[in-house]
Design a protein around this motif. Structure first.
Motif, PDB file in Angstrom:
ATOM      1  N   ALA A 328      21.769 -16.573  53.462  1.00  0.00           N
ATOM      2  CA  ALA A 328      22.764 -16.164  54.521  1.00  0.00           C
ATOM      3  C   ALA A 328      24.068 -15.955  53.728  1.00  0.00           C
ATOM      4  N   ARG A 329      24.508 -15.145  53.165  1.00  0.00           N
ATOM      5  CA  ARG A 329      25.895 -14.976  52.470  1.00  0.00           C
ATOM      6  C   ARG A 329      26.618 -13.663  52.933  1.00  0.00           C
ATOM      7  N   SER A 330      27.924 -13.855  53.119  1.00  0.00           N
ATOM      8  CA  SER A 330      28.656 -12.641  53.100  1.00  0.00           C
ATOM      9  C   SER A 330      29.873 -12.660  52.321  1.00  0.00           C
ATOM     10  N   ASN A 331      29.888 -11.465  51.541  1.00  0.00           N
ATOM     11  CA  ASN A 331      30.884 -11.185  50.605  1.00  0.00           C
ATOM     12  C   ASN A 331      31.979 -10.216  50.999  1.00  0.00           C
ATOM     13  N   LEU A 332      33.245 -10.542  50.858  1.00  0.00           N
ATOM     14  CA  LEU A 332      34.033  -9.606  51.199  1.00  0.00           C
ATOM     15  C   LEU A 332      35.131  -9.356  50.076  1.00  0.00           C
ATOM     16  N   ASN A 333      34.757  -8.257  49.380  1.00  0.00           N
ATOM     17  CA  ASN A 333      35.844  -8.064  47.976  1.00  0.00           C
ATOM     18  C   ASN A 333      36.492  -6.622  48.192  1.00  0.00           C
ATOM     19  N   SER A 334      37.588  -6.904  47.513  1.00  0.00           N
ATOM     20  CA  SER A 334      38.435  -5.572  47.705  1.00  0.00           C
ATOM     21  C   SER A 334      39.541  -5.584  46.736  1.00  0.00           C
ATOM     22  N   GLN A 335      39.977  -4.339  46.508  1.00  0.00           N
ATOM     23  CA  GLN A 335      41.141  -3.840  45.593  1.00  0.00           C
ATOM     24  C   GLN A 335      42.041  -2.747  46.426  1.00  0.00           C
ATOM     25  N   LEU A 336      43.105  -3.190  46.310  1.00  0.00           N
ATOM     26  CA  LEU A 336      43.835  -2.193  47.002  1.00  0.00           C
ATOM     27  C   LEU A 336      45.213  -1.874  46.433  1.00  0.00           C
ATOM     28  N   VAL A 337      45.581  -0.750  46.385  1.00  0.00           N
ATOM     29  CA  VAL A 337      47.109  -0.140  45.580  1.00  0.00           C
ATOM     30  C   VAL A 337      47.925   0.756  46.722  1.00  0.00           C
ATOM     31  N   VAL A 338      48.985   0.270  47.066  1.00  0.00           N
ATOM     32  CA  VAL A 338      49.828   1.036  47.994  1.00  0.00           C
ATOM     33  C   VAL A 338      51.220   1.308  47.405  1.00  0.00           C
ATOM     34  N   LEU A 339      51.850   2.691  47.228  1.00  0.00           N
ATOM     35  CA  LEU A 339      53.139   3.061  46.594  1.00  0.00           C
ATOM     36  C   LEU A 339      54.083   3.500  47.424  1.00  0.00           C
ATOM     37  N   PRO A 340      54.666   2.844  48.568  1.00  0.00           N
ATOM     38  CA  PRO A 340      55.676   3.355  49.241  1.00  0.00           C
ATOM     39  C   PRO A 340      56.784   3.743  48.632  1.00  0.00           C
ATOM     40  N   MET A 341      57.375   5.061  48.978  1.00  0.00           N
ATOM     41  CA  MET A 341      58.277   5.623  48.274  1.00  0.00           C
ATOM     42  C   MET A 341      59.297   6.033  49.250  1.00  0.00           C
ATOM     43  N   HIS A 342      60.742   5.883  49.019  1.00  0.00           N
ATOM     44  CA  HIS A 342      61.673   6.444  50.130  1.00  0.00           C
ATOM     45  C   HIS A 342      62.670   7.138  49.308  1.00  0.00           C
ATOM     46  N   PHE A 343      63.160   8.396  49.663  1.00  0.00           N
ATOM     47  CA  PHE A 343      64.032   9.237  48.834  1.00  0.00           C
ATOM     48  C   PHE A 343      65.011   9.817  49.895  1.00  0.00           C
ATOM     49  N   THR A 344      66.589   9.681  49.597  1.00  0.00           N
ATOM     50  CA  THR A 344      67.469  10.444  50.271  1.00  0.00           C
ATOM     51  C   THR A 344      67.692  11.773  49.413  1.00  0.00           C
ATOM     52  N   LEU A 345      67.033  12.673  49.918  1.00  0.00           N
ATOM     53  CA  LEU A 345      67.551  14.153  49.260  1.00  0.00           C
ATOM     54  C   LEU A 345      68.785  14.744  49.708  1.00  0.00           C
TER      55      LEU A 345
END
Length: 803
Positions: A328-345
């Motif tokens: 009985a084994r549980s594997n939780l693997n992940s890769q994540l990339v987040v690119l929050p961007m904010h601009f004053t137009l």
């Protein structure tokens, strides 16, 4: 409720102990022997990295803070002692029920804690632990709804599983890098990239990189061989580029607190920020997680009464033993990339763009005995497998579920200040998800070793119970308008969101019916809110919100087969989207000595789906099994109060009263059970928490006590979990900085100090535990729910320092 004498004595001792420490320290300072207290300048807010617009209905975008301290910084791990209640009650302004935690609280918990495990003190939030250190599992309820009905955002991106909605917060971020968590107990943000948040929203943000090069080191060890090693390296400002960042790595592990086996985890976080001009920023956030654990076995009430803590996987190998823990084994693997961007137009126009990518994958493994001959591949019977060791006509196999899921998304919104008192917001979110899940079996060797890639095949095809290929597309659009009147005292917001979810997939197992499944959902979601600032310190608010949740789990659309059965052991259900309408009326005070908040709430749901995790019959393989209970109504009141520091003490109290009932009789398929008016499952009537924090800059400590009322676990209310109390304590000592070593400290965390043995939550719900008469006069036999078992006593010692 019966409380153990040891629990009462320990709780009283802790309160008295913290008071004595505080008085002794105050006396020492009066005699001139105490150390100086830090004096810091005001916090300077930087652009939020959440990717959400602050002007949209109900939106409270947590602002990342950089504390510039002129002398004697409080700690190297982010403690400022500025948040009332010891970090449990930051200031809130959103026109809805909302609570939060900051570094003042997070940094004083065990460094192994995850986002969910930190929230149990907040009003209306019930966290059910399985291990006391917070390294495994997510189980949380708010107002009678569980984590699959709560939206999770991390830096503005939805990082829960987009199909079964499990948040897997142990994979997201190390607690040393967690900046703040904000909880909305009833409604999601209009512009949030979510389509399951009928029960509220949890928003987490990461700390910002430092402007100075350096780092942070944390080494921990505790009971059951628990350990964690963490290091973060800061680049500081890189020349004149405006870029700064950090990279961190951690390893953690333990031996199981209940039964054999254990856990190990490797985790990597990084964040880089580029800022320029007024309100312009780009952040790059990356995370990698590799985690494997021996899962917990969930007992029924009878098994808990008979075995207690002894109900677990078997630690001794024997031929044919499918409950041997190494299978009985549980594997939780992940890769994540987040690119929050904010601009004053322009001066009156801001743009927020958040692209993200998430890859989550298994496998999960369990032991299962399957027929050596005459078993089934789907609906087709196979001959002699000629594999493994036959025991009583069966061969023991390692059953593997190598799920693999990838999601890419883009969330865009804009805020246009039409006038000085009016803001118009609009936006679009798109996400694309693929999910692959092909189960397989391999024979277990004579020494008990499991899967090694030697997969059993039938007529050249992999023997499997499900071969799923699933695809999902999401599109949402929103518009909102916010008007500020009466010198900005009155704020009125109205908005409209439309969500479109398209799903389709196939099950390639022979005999699967349907072979191809699909679902398309279109939901209009209006929202309204208003708040009035009575005084600079007092606010009243009201809101009306709607939200929906598309049906949960791939299994809701597809059959599940097993070699032991000639037909499907789990059938897809015709589930409609869950829909909720909520109203709140509240008041909050932010004053010189304390912060206070209280709200009344009402929530009506249709097509309410109870999420139950069950075993495939005659196996140890867990799958999600949603059940449509019909309508549900939840009403109640919640409140919290957090005091600002007084003689270095910061008390905190919270509580909720909840009355949640089913609106309809339950259709069993063969008749109706009289469940209308019954108390909803997983909805304790009373919950409450008490917190006490002490911190003079050198000595610090905190105490937390939580009460959870009894909870029904069957629709007929004929079985329930007794009420329980848990309490934790943390103690620590900070030293002065010397050279490059910044504020080294030693910290002790003790969880469940009374060693209370209890069932913390239902793992699976049933309609009735005892035989019940349906409305057509027929009798429905009972089946017992299974339960999660709360974590026992644990202690963790941490040594940390900045450099």
């Amino acid at each position: 409720m019966r409380l153990p004498l040891r629990q009462i004595c320990l709780s009283c001792t802790v309160f008295v102990g913290l008071s004595v420490v505080g008085e002794a320290k105050a006396a020492a300072e009066a005699q001139g022997t105490g150390t100086g207290k830090g004096h810091g300048t005001a916090a300077r807010a930087t652009p939020s990295s959440s990717g959400l617009s602050s002007s949209v209905i109900g939106q409270f975008t947590p602002q990342s803070e950089e504390i510039t301290v002129t002398s004697h910084p409080v700690s190297a791990n982010g403690v400022t002692n500025r948040t009332p209640g010891g970090g449990l009650m930051p200031k809130q302004t959103a026109p809805r029920s909302q609570s939060g935690i900051t570094r003042d609280f997070i940094a004083k918990l065990s460094p192994t804690s995850n986002i969910t495990s930190m929230l149990g003190n907040l009003p209306g939030v019930t966290v059910s632990s399985q291990d006391p250190l917070g390294m495994t599992g997510d189980h949380i309820t708010m107002r009678g709804l569980d984590q699959s009905q709560i939206g999770y955002l991390f830096e503005g991106a939805p990082l829960a599983d987009p199909i079964n909605y499990q948040p897997y917060t142990t994979m997201l971020v190390d607690s040393e890098n967690l900046g703040s968590v904000t909880v909305s107990q009833g409604s999601p943000d209009l512009n949030a990239p979510l389509y399951n948040a009928v029960g509220g929203q949890i928003t987490a943000t990461e700390i910002n990189p430092s402007h100075k090069a350096g780092g942070f080191l944390d080494l921990s060890g505790g009971t059951h061989s628990a350990n964690k090693e963490f290091i973060r390296l800061e680049t500081g400002d890189i020349g004149h580029t405006g870029i700064r960042g950090f990279v961190s790595f951690s390893h953690s592990g333990y031996n199981n607190f209940r039964g054999p086996g254990g856990l190990f985890r490797y985790h990597l976080d990084s964040k880089f920020v580029k800022e320029w001009g007024e309100g312009n920023s780009i952040s790059a956030i990356f995370s990698y997680n590799r985690q494997e654990s021996t899962p917990w076995r969930n007992p029924t009430a009878a098994q808990w009464k008979q075995y207690g803590w002894g109900f677990s996987y078997n630690g001794v190998w024997s031929p044919g033993n499918s409950t041997y823990y190494k299978l009985a084994r549980s594997n939780l693997n992940s890769q994540l990339v987040v690119l929050p961007m904010h601009f004053t137009l322009a001066d009156n126009l801001k743009l927020h763009v958040t692209p993200y990518y998430v890859h989550q994958f298994g496998p999960s493994l369990s032991g299962e005995n399957i027929p050596a001959s005459g078993g089934y591949y789907g609906t087709e019977q196979y001959g002699d497998l000629n594999r493994g060791t036959t025991v009583s006509g069966n061969i023991l196999t390692s059953s593997r579920d190598p799920w693999n899921q990838k999601t890419g998304g883009l969330n865009i919104s804009a805020d246009w200040n039409v006038t000085s008192t009016n803001t118009f917001s609009f936006g679009w979110w798109y996400a694309y998800t693929t999910h692959e899940e092909l189960s397989d079996f391999s024979p277990v060797y004579a020494n008990g070793q499991g899967w090694s890639g030697d997969v059993i095949r039938v007529n050249g095809k992999i023997l499997s119970g499900y071969d799923l290929n699933f695809m999902q597309q999401v599109n949402t659009l929103f518009i909102a308008d916010t008007q500020r009147l009466l010198n900005d005292k009155l704020t009125i917001s109205a908005g409209f969101r439309v969500a479109m979810v398209s799903r389709q997939g196939t099950n390639l197992i022979p005999g699967a019916d349907p072979y191809k499944m699909q679902g398309n959902y279109f939901e209009p979601l209006p929202q309204f809110s208003a708040s009035y600032q009575i005084t600079p310190h007092d606010q009243i608010f009201m809101n009306g919100t709607t939200s929906f949740r598309a049906p949960e789990s791939v299994e809701a659309y597809s059959q599940i087969f097993d070699p032991n059965s000639a037909h499907a052991v789990m059938q897809p259900q015709s589930l409609k989207p869950e829909y909720s309408i909520g109203e709140e009326l509240g008041y909050r005070h932010e004053g010189k000595f304390y912060n206070f908040s209280m709200s009344l709430f009402n929530l009506n749901m249709t097509n309410h789906q109870i999420t139950s995790t069950g075993y495939i019959p005659n196996t140890n393989t867990l799958v999600a099994s949603p059940v449509n209970i019909g309508g549900q109504t939840s009403r109640g009141v919640q409140a919290e109060i957090g005091f600002k520091r007084w003689h270095h003490f910061s008390p905190y109290l919270s509580g909720q009263y909840l009355h949640s009932t089913f609106d309809n009789d339950f259709n069993t398929g063969s008749g109706l059970l009289p469940t209308a008016g019954k108390i909803a499952v997983g909805a304790p009537k009373f919950t409450g928490a008490v917190g006490l924090n002490y911190d003079d800059g050198t000595f610090f400590g905190n105490f937390q006590l939580r009460y959870v009322d009894s909870q029904y676990t069957t629709f007929m209310n004929d079985e329930k979990i007794p009420s329980y109390i848990t309490s934790d304590i943390g103690l620590g000592y900070r030293m002065k900085s010397f050279g490059r070593i910044k504020h080294p400290q030693v910290q002790l965390n003790i969880m469940n100090i009374g060693d209370n043995h209890y069932r913390s939550s239902a793992a699976s719900y049933t309609s009735n535990a005892k035989a019940a008469v349906m409305k057509n006069g027929a009798t429905k036999s009972g089946s017992s729910p299974t339960y999660m078992v709360g974590g026992n006593f644990a202690a963790m010692v941490s040594i940390s320092t900045g450099f």
